[in-house]
Design a protein around this motif. Structure first.
Motif, PDB file in Angstrom:
ATOM      1  N   GLU A 242       0.824  -1.203   0.000  1.00 52.70           N
ATOM      2  CA  GLU A 242       0.000   0.000   0.000  1.00 52.70           C
ATOM      3  C   GLU A 242       0.863   1.260   0.000  1.00 52.70           C
ATOM      4  OE1 GLU A 242      -0.385  -2.518   1.986  1.00 52.70           O
ATOM      5  OE2 GLU A 242      -2.445  -3.269   1.833  1.00 52.70           O
ATOM      6  N   ALA A 243       1.961   1.211   0.779  1.00 54.64           N
ATOM      7  CA  ALA A 243       2.845   2.371   0.852  1.00 54.64           C
ATOM      8  C   ALA A 243       3.500   2.653  -0.497  1.00 54.64           C
ATOM      9  CB  ALA A 243       3.909   2.152   1.921  1.00 54.64           C
ATOM     10  N   ALA A 244       3.838   1.596  -1.242  1.00 53.78           N
ATOM     11  CA  ALA A 244       4.461   1.776  -2.554  1.00 53.78           C
ATOM     12  C   ALA A 244       3.493   2.433  -3.531  1.00 53.78           C
ATOM     13  CB  ALA A 244       4.925   0.425  -3.094  1.00 53.78           C
ATOM     14  N   VAL A 245       2.231   2.000  -3.495  1.00 57.69           N
ATOM     15  CA  VAL A 245       1.226   2.613  -4.372  1.00 57.69           C
ATOM     16  C   VAL A 245       0.988   4.064  -3.963  1.00 57.69           C
ATOM     17  CG1 VAL A 245      -1.165   2.504  -5.165  1.00 57.69           C
ATOM     18  CG2 VAL A 245       0.124   0.396  -4.812  1.00 57.69           C
ATOM     19  N   ALA A 246       0.957   4.299  -2.649  1.00 59.23           N
ATOM     20  CA  ALA A 246       0.749   5.662  -2.155  1.00 59.23           C
ATOM     21  C   ALA A 246       1.886   6.581  -2.591  1.00 59.23           C
ATOM     22  CB  ALA A 246       0.632   5.655  -0.636  1.00 59.23           C
ATOM     23  N   LEU A 247       3.101   6.044  -2.629  1.00 58.01           N
ATOM     24  CA  LEU A 247       4.240   6.848  -3.066  1.00 58.01           C
ATOM     25  C   LEU A 247       4.086   7.271  -4.524  1.00 58.01           C
ATOM     26  CD1 LEU A 247       7.024   8.051  -2.525  1.00 58.01           C
ATOM     27  CD2 LEU A 247       8.026   5.842  -3.153  1.00 58.01           C
ATOM     28  N   LYS A 248       3.622   6.343  -5.374  1.00 60.15           N
ATOM     29  CA  LYS A 248       3.392   6.684  -6.779  1.00 60.15           C
ATOM     30  C   LYS A 248       2.323   7.764  -6.915  1.00 60.15           C
ATOM     31  CE  LYS A 248       4.656   2.099  -8.566  1.00 60.15           C
ATOM     32  NZ  LYS A 248       4.176   0.893  -9.292  1.00 60.15           N
ATOM     33  N   VAL A 249       1.274   7.628  -6.112  1.00 61.55           N
ATOM     34  CA  VAL A 249       0.205   8.634  -6.138  1.00 61.55           C
ATOM     35  C   VAL A 249       0.746   9.989  -5.698  1.00 61.55           C
ATOM     36  CG1 VAL A 249      -1.993   9.321  -5.100  1.00 61.55           C
ATOM     37  CG2 VAL A 249      -1.626   6.943  -5.781  1.00 61.55           C
ATOM     38  N   LEU A 250       1.580   9.972  -4.663  1.00 55.66           N
ATOM     39  CA  LEU A 250       2.130  11.221  -4.140  1.00 55.66           C
ATOM     40  C   LEU A 250       3.084  11.869  -5.143  1.00 55.66           C
ATOM     41  CD1 LEU A 250       1.762  12.764  -1.492  1.00 55.66           C
ATOM     42  CD2 LEU A 250       3.888  11.751  -0.696  1.00 55.66           C
ATOM     43  N   GLN A 251       3.885  11.062  -5.814  1.00 54.95           N
ATOM     44  CA  GLN A 251       4.803  11.597  -6.819  1.00 54.95           C
ATOM     45  C   GLN A 251       4.034  12.228  -7.981  1.00 54.95           C
ATOM     46  OE1 GLN A 251       7.024   7.992  -7.513  1.00 54.95           O
ATOM     47  NE2 GLN A 251       8.712   8.607  -6.170  1.00 54.95           N
TER      48      GLN A 251
END
Length: 368
Positions: A242-251
């Protein structure tokens, strides 16, 4: 020439109204509805018939049973037209219908007409391409928005029905997927803009851009609120996936914020009224993204807390391996929740978008 075009357009509208009156009533055909839709989407690019636009929204508020006759009348009008003025007025009317938030509208799905290959049949190609592009982009957003709202409405309804009507909290991955859908909607909105000099001085185009600006403000505010909630859940119970997907969203949110700032500046230059009242888009710092990357790569359980020393000025991200107990803080997201003026009961449902709430600074998502 302009006078001749105006007279020709008025004759076409009058002819369409008479034709509608002579048509036999079918299951969804209603001459009164069709006449009102024709007047609300007239060929006059210098005037919007707000009276008949109001009648459309009033009918919808009166009964959802009026939706199908209205959609039939509007789609019939849109499928026949080759005029960019009628097309844009129809899209603005459809936009207002969506924003009434009626359940029947939310379940509608894709738009009942297709402007993906719209081409004006009266302007010279050298002048028409900009208007064609505007109509196609506006249609693409509304079609995408309608499909997204419909799918979410059905998904939530099915999930709640399985739980005997009880509201079920969405999983983190579902929330992240919704955030990505919001970002796709924002990308579609950013494609709606005048692309030649003559369009930048056209009153109807600027009116449509006012509605687009309000829509961006509404969608981006919802995105930021959901993003803040998702990050808090990830810091609490989320895993690396989930954190990896959230990072992509944040970027993507970081680059999208820059695009939004440029878009607002462009709109201010060409004179879009609501663009002057849009909030400042706060840039997501590289340090915040790096902090999230370290959380993903760390093998130990780590917590995100808010430093008390910086609460008075601004929130700051602090990484620690020990959980801290602290008093509940105010829900800062409430300070930047904003409503689309279409949705506020204090506003009339007209094609002329009302100014959004006073400018506010959207908070740093990570520090939230």
């Amino acid at each position: 020439m302009r006078l001749w075009q105006k007279a020709t357009g008025a004759i076409k509208d009058r002819k369409s109204i008479w034709t509608a009156k002579l048509m036999h009533n079918g299951p969804y055909q209603n001459p009164i509805f069709e006449a009102v839709v024709i007047k609300a989407t007239s060929h006059d690019e210098h005037c919007i018939d707000c009276k008949n636009v109001q009648r459309v929204f009033q009918w919808l508020r009166t009964s959802p049973l009026h939706l199908k006759p209205l959609l039939f009348a509007l789609s019939f009008r849109m499928e026949k037209t080759k005029n960019w003025v009628v097309a844009i007025k129809g899209l603005m009317l459809m936009h207002g219908v969506f924003c009434t938030n009626i359940a029947a509208v939310q379940k509608m799905g894709r738009l009942p007409f297709d402007f993906s290959n719209f081409s004006d049949g009266y302007l010279h190609p050298s002048k028409a391409w900009g208007f064609n592009s505007f109509v196609r982009a506006y249609f693409n957003y509304l079609d995408q928005r309608s499909a997204f709202v419909s799918s979410e409405f059905k998904r939530v309804s099915m999930k709640n029905n399985k739980k005997d009507g009880l509201e079920v909290e969405e999983t983190l991955m579902e929330e992240l997927k919704m955030l990505q859908n919001f970002q796709a909607l924002i990308d579609s909105l950013l494609h709606i803009k005048p692309r030649n000099e003559s369009m930048k001085q056209n009153a109807l185009i600027l009116e449509a851009m006012d509605c687009v600006i309000v829509e961006i403000f509404d969608v981006y505010s919802k995105f930021c609120k959901r993003m803040a909630n998702v990050l808090m859940r990830i810091y609490d119970v989320g895993g690396r996936e989930e954190a990896a997907v959230a990072l992509k969203v944040l970027q993507k949110a970081s680059s999208q914020g820059e695009d939004l700032s440029c878009y607002f500046k462009f709109c201010k230059v060409i004179g879009v009224l609501n663009a002057s009242q849009c909030p400042k888009i706060e840039r997501i710092s590289d340090e915040d993204i790096e902090d999230l990357e370290r959380i993903i790569s760390s093998g130990d359980n780590m917590a995100i807390v808010l430093s008390d020393s910086c609460m008075e000025k601004e929130l700051k991200t602090v990484i620690t391996e020990q959980w801290e107990v602290f008093d509940d803080v105010d829900d800062y997201s409430s300070s930047w929740q904003n409503k689309n003026p279409f949705l506020d009961s204090s506003y009339d449902y007209s094609l002329v978008c009302q100014p959004p709430p006073p400018p506010q600074v959207l908070p740093d998502l990570i520090s939230f």
